[in-house]
Design a protein around this motif. Sequence first.
Motif, PDB file in Angstrom:
ATOM      1  N   ASP A   2      20.351  17.975   0.116  1.00  0.00           N
ATOM      2  CA  ASP A   2      21.536  17.773  -0.687  1.00  0.00           C
ATOM      3  C   ASP A   2      22.750  18.227   0.076  1.00  0.00           C
ATOM      4  OD1 ASP A   2      23.448  18.607  -3.072  1.00  0.00           O
ATOM      5  OD2 ASP A   2      21.998  17.140  -3.724  1.00  0.00           O
ATOM      6  N   SER A   7      29.928  21.208  -6.600  1.00  0.00           N
ATOM      7  CA  SER A   7      28.915  22.143  -7.085  1.00  0.00           C
ATOM      8  C   SER A   7      29.047  22.287  -8.572  1.00  0.00           C
ATOM      9  CB  SER A   7      29.094  23.502  -6.398  1.00  0.00           C
ATOM     10  OG  SER A   7      28.225  24.426  -6.965  1.00  0.00           O
ATOM     11  N   ASP A  29      21.364  16.321   6.203  1.00  0.00           N
ATOM     12  CA  ASP A  29      20.703  16.827   5.008  1.00  0.00           C
ATOM     13  C   ASP A  29      19.213  16.508   5.048  1.00  0.00           C
ATOM     14  OD1 ASP A  29      23.103  17.650   4.154  1.00  0.00           O
ATOM     15  OD2 ASP A  29      23.431  15.988   2.768  1.00  0.00           O
ATOM     16  N   PHE A 104      19.734  25.309  -7.331  1.00  0.00           N
ATOM     17  CA  PHE A 104      20.258  24.866  -6.048  1.00  0.00           C
ATOM     18  C   PHE A 104      21.132  25.957  -5.450  1.00  0.00           C
ATOM     19  CE2 PHE A 104      23.956  22.976  -3.823  1.00  0.00           C
ATOM     20  CZ  PHE A 104      23.292  22.454  -2.723  1.00  0.00           C
ATOM     21  N   ARG A 106      23.824  26.527  -2.367  1.00  0.00           N
ATOM     22  CA  ARG A 106      24.596  25.870  -1.322  1.00  0.00           C
ATOM     23  C   ARG A 106      24.511  26.628   0.000  1.00  0.00           C
ATOM     24  NH1 ARG A 106      28.477  22.260  -1.153  1.00  0.00           N
ATOM     25  NH2 ARG A 106      28.641  22.176  -3.418  1.00  0.00           N
ATOM     26  N   ASP A 151      21.391  19.899 -11.283  1.00  0.00           N
ATOM     27  CA  ASP A 151      21.324  21.037 -10.353  1.00  0.00           C
ATOM     28  C   ASP A 151      19.910  21.229  -9.812  1.00  0.00           C
ATOM     29  OD1 ASP A 151      22.596  23.790  -9.394  1.00  0.00           O
ATOM     30  OD2 ASP A 151      20.637  24.248 -10.261  1.00  0.00           O
ATOM     31  N   ARG A 154      18.804  18.835  -7.081  1.00  0.00           N
ATOM     32  CA  ARG A 154      19.379  19.150  -5.769  1.00  0.00           C
ATOM     33  C   ARG A 154      18.513  20.199  -5.065  1.00  0.00           C
ATOM     34  NH1 ARG A 154      25.752  20.167  -6.009  1.00  0.00           N
ATOM     35  NH2 ARG A 154      25.511  19.748  -3.776  1.00  0.00           N
ATOM     36  N   ARG A 157      15.467  18.470  -3.607  1.00  0.00           N
ATOM     37  CA  ARG A 157      15.785  17.781  -2.362  1.00  0.00           C
ATOM     38  C   ARG A 157      15.952  18.783  -1.217  1.00  0.00           C
ATOM     39  NH1 ARG A 157      19.455  14.972  -5.755  1.00  0.00           N
ATOM     40  NH2 ARG A 157      21.291  15.525  -4.527  1.00  0.00           N
ATOM     41  N   GLN A 158      16.494  19.928  -1.542  1.00  0.00           N
ATOM     42  CA  GLN A 158      16.667  20.967  -0.529  1.00  0.00           C
ATOM     43  C   GLN A 158      15.317  21.446   0.010  1.00  0.00           C
ATOM     44  OE1 GLN A 158      18.596  24.761  -1.783  1.00  0.00           O
ATOM     45  NE2 GLN A 158      20.212  24.162  -0.346  1.00  0.00           N
ATOM     46  N   GLN A 203      26.417  12.319  -6.063  1.00  0.00           N
ATOM     47  CA  GLN A 203      25.029  12.637  -5.746  1.00  0.00           C
ATOM     48  C   GLN A 203      24.173  11.379  -5.652  1.00  0.00           C
ATOM     49  OE1 GLN A 203      23.890  15.644  -4.761  1.00  0.00           O
ATOM     50  NE2 GLN A 203      26.080  16.100  -4.847  1.00  0.00           N
ATOM     51  N   LYS A 206      24.640  10.246  -2.121  1.00  0.00           N
ATOM     52  CA  LYS A 206      23.909  11.100  -1.188  1.00  0.00           C
ATOM     53  C   LYS A 206      22.407  10.802  -1.238  1.00  0.00           C
ATOM     54  CE  LYS A 206      27.246  14.900  -1.343  1.00  0.00           C
ATOM     55  NZ  LYS A 206      27.639  14.839   0.073  1.00  0.00           N
ATOM     56  N   CYS A 207      21.880  10.598  -2.437  1.00  0.00           N
ATOM     57  CA  CYS A 207      20.459  10.265  -2.570  1.00  0.00           C
ATOM     58  C   CYS A 207      20.142   8.947  -1.874  1.00  0.00           C
ATOM     59  CB  CYS A 207      20.072  10.185  -4.045  1.00  0.00           C
ATOM     60  SG  CYS A 207      19.851  11.770  -4.857  1.00  0.00           S
TER      61      CYS A 207
END
Length: 396
Positions: A2, A7, A29, A104, A106, A151, A154, A157-158, A203, A206-207
């Motif tokens: 992500d 945020s 990412d 999530f 950051r 949230d 994310r 994905r992290q 988002q 980004k996905c």
Amino acid sequence: MDGGGGSRNQGRSSRFRGPGNPSRSSRSDLRPSLPGTSDRRRPPSAVAENPTVEDRGGPFIGTCPDMCPAKERAQRERLRDLSAFERLNGNPGKTSSSLAVKKFCRTISASEMAVADIRPLPVLQDTLRYLFRLLETSGYQFEMVHDFVFDRMRSIRQDLSLQHIVNDQAIQMYEEMVKFHIIANHKLPKNSDKSLHHLNMEQLTKCLISLYDMYAINRKSNSINKNEAEFYSFYVLLHLGSNSQAMGDSLSLWFRKLAYPIVTSNEMCFARSLLRYFRLGNYKRFFSTAATEVSFLQLCLIEPFLNELRALAISYINYSCYKLHSYPVAHLSVILMMKETETESLCEACGLEICIDEDGNRFLPTKQTGFSLPRGFQNYSFQGFDRFERYFKIPF
């Protein structure tokens, strides 16, 4: 996985299982750079007891068995930092392994991240399924559930990114998350805070970026993932609208990078046709094509642009038709795929007057000088999209 972005605190497809290149800045990412040396600042005993990502010297598999690491659960209980969905019996300072979901973060550091805090793929899959069940059964307003799922996804994905997981299972998870953001684009109230829509679409972009990278990495010989064509078509549809922003390469350059089977697929041809009709102002072909070929996920994506094109159609008719021949509102409603009362409402929102004859029929007098594009639009129906009615009525 992500990348930056806002945020938050927190159809050929149906729902999450059926009815649905931006900027490349998020490639990092997908494949983050993880140092491969041990942390020499800590004594060997500490490394042995609580090994970190760096101690593994490369790709690794997390060992956390729960949706949220025990360490994070204890800390958030102490700080009373629990979402309404994570509280045990409503207690803001108490949760459990079956309720808490990893948040999530950051500012994440490989040197501080223990493998016990990273969830392996099977746990991540179970966590994603749990989040989607919340969307269907929680009983809370959608904005509240969306905020929580937004949230926690994310964070999923992290964890996938930290472990460099790129396989069929990860691709399927990303496709489900893309579907979530697309359907949320429709479900979020149109009169809600615009930042909700902005962050959701951010988002989504980004996905999609990461998903396209995973398609390319996981591609075997010349084979194409069964869902690639539809998911690539989403990128084209995101360019609809007079105020759409460029998302990386120009579309012409982006198309040249796609595999031939994707460019010539039905889904991509449909998306390109809609984009062409929209930019040409050919509203009649746009709506007739959409009514017969659009999928549920594609409809959710083009929905924000339908009223813009409808207002443009009204302006064309107002300025181009013969002044002595008023335009029947009933006929206009058929072309714009709206109810007649809604068509009349839209005309009035554009500053135009509607006249009624002695039989009660409504007409739009043309050559009116008061036309102006509305600053905002009401929620109008989609006549002709009846096959999607059951999807619009589901909890999510």
